[in-house]
Design an enzyme around this catalytic site. Sequence first.
Site, PDB file in Angstrom:
ATOM      1  N   ASP A   1      39.807 -18.435  36.364  1.00  0.00           N
ATOM      2  CA  ASP A   1      38.342 -18.483  36.278  1.00  0.00           C
ATOM      3  C   ASP A   1      37.781 -19.673  37.059  1.00  0.00           C
ATOM      4  OD1 ASP A   1      35.822 -17.616  35.420  1.00  0.00           O
ATOM      5  OD2 ASP A   1      35.968 -18.636  33.490  1.00  0.00           O
TER       6      ASP A   1
ATOM      7  N   SER B   1      45.120 -13.287  30.329  1.00  0.00           N
ATOM      8  CA  SER B   1      45.427 -13.854  29.004  1.00  0.00           C
ATOM      9  C   SER B   1      46.740 -14.625  28.913  1.00  0.00           C
ATOM     10  CB  SER B   1      45.396 -12.791  27.895  1.00  0.00           C
ATOM     11  OG  SER B   1      44.070 -12.402  27.620  1.00  0.00           O
ATOM     12  N   THR B   2      47.445 -14.829  30.033  1.00  0.00           N
ATOM     13  CA  THR B   2      48.742 -15.496  29.962  1.00  0.00           C
ATOM     14  C   THR B   2      48.664 -17.012  30.121  1.00  0.00           C
ATOM     15  OG1 THR B   2      49.163 -15.176  32.315  1.00  0.00           O
ATOM     16  CG2 THR B   2      49.968 -13.465  30.806  1.00  0.00           C
TER      17      THR B   2
ATOM     18  N   ASP C   1      48.034 -16.572  45.616  1.00  0.00           N
ATOM     19  CA  ASP C   1      46.778 -17.080  45.062  1.00  0.00           C
ATOM     20  C   ASP C   1      45.771 -15.937  45.094  1.00  0.00           C
ATOM     21  OD1 ASP C   1      44.257 -18.256  44.673  1.00  0.00           O
ATOM     22  OD2 ASP C   1      44.723 -20.019  45.891  1.00  0.00           O
TER      23      ASP C   1
ATOM     24  N   GLY D   1      41.997 -22.413  34.998  1.00  0.00           N
ATOM     25  CA  GLY D   1      42.892 -21.388  35.520  1.00  0.00           C
ATOM     26  C   GLY D   1      42.261 -20.533  36.600  1.00  0.00           C
TER      27      GLY D   1
ATOM     28  N   ASN E   1      36.151 -16.331  30.930  1.00  0.00           N
ATOM     29  CA  ASN E   1      35.869 -16.519  29.512  1.00  0.00           C
ATOM     30  C   ASN E   1      34.541 -15.828  29.230  1.00  0.00           C
ATOM     31  OD1 ASN E   1      33.633 -18.441  29.741  1.00  0.00           O
ATOM     32  ND2 ASN E   1      35.179 -19.917  30.400  1.00  0.00           N
TER      33      ASN E   1
END
Length: 176
Positions: free
Chosen positions: A39, A127-128, A15, A37, A29
């Site tokens: 963020d 980005s995944t 984590d 996620g 974002n």
Amino acid sequence: MGTQERSRITVVGGDITEQRVDAIVNAANSSLLGGGGVDGAVHRKGGKAILEECRALRASRYGGGLPVGRAVATTAGLLPARWVIHTVGPVYSATEDRSALLASCYTESLRVAAELGAESVAFPAISTGVYRWPMRDAARITAEALHTAPVRVPLIRVVLFDDAALAAFRDAFDPS
């Protein structure tokens, strides 16, 4: 960079919000105001101090949001780090090559980390998640970006939340 040593890069499962490093990279974002996620986890576990600094950034330098591929630092709040480096990854496109923007997330985050004087930084798989970048391709781009970045930080840790991501990134960083 001449005589500067290479960074030591490790790929681990775990984590990212629990990493004891100088800087944790947040897959943010563009609003900088939290999301899902990584963020969402960074903002939830880091507490209101992170959100307050992000709001101040939006009110000053980033009124239109943080551009894709750029990075900016805030406090880490309640996280076991000194700073959070927020970077905005690109949304994956099968018709447009956005790999340079994804690579920029890593190199710009390293640049910010070095400017802060960070000795260690932890990255997620940018980005995944909801931005749908294919894991193996993201791992390849990440490995290339971190190995060739013009700025070095002594310890770089790539932290993956699940076994599939961990396997893809380990393959990319140690293809032997």
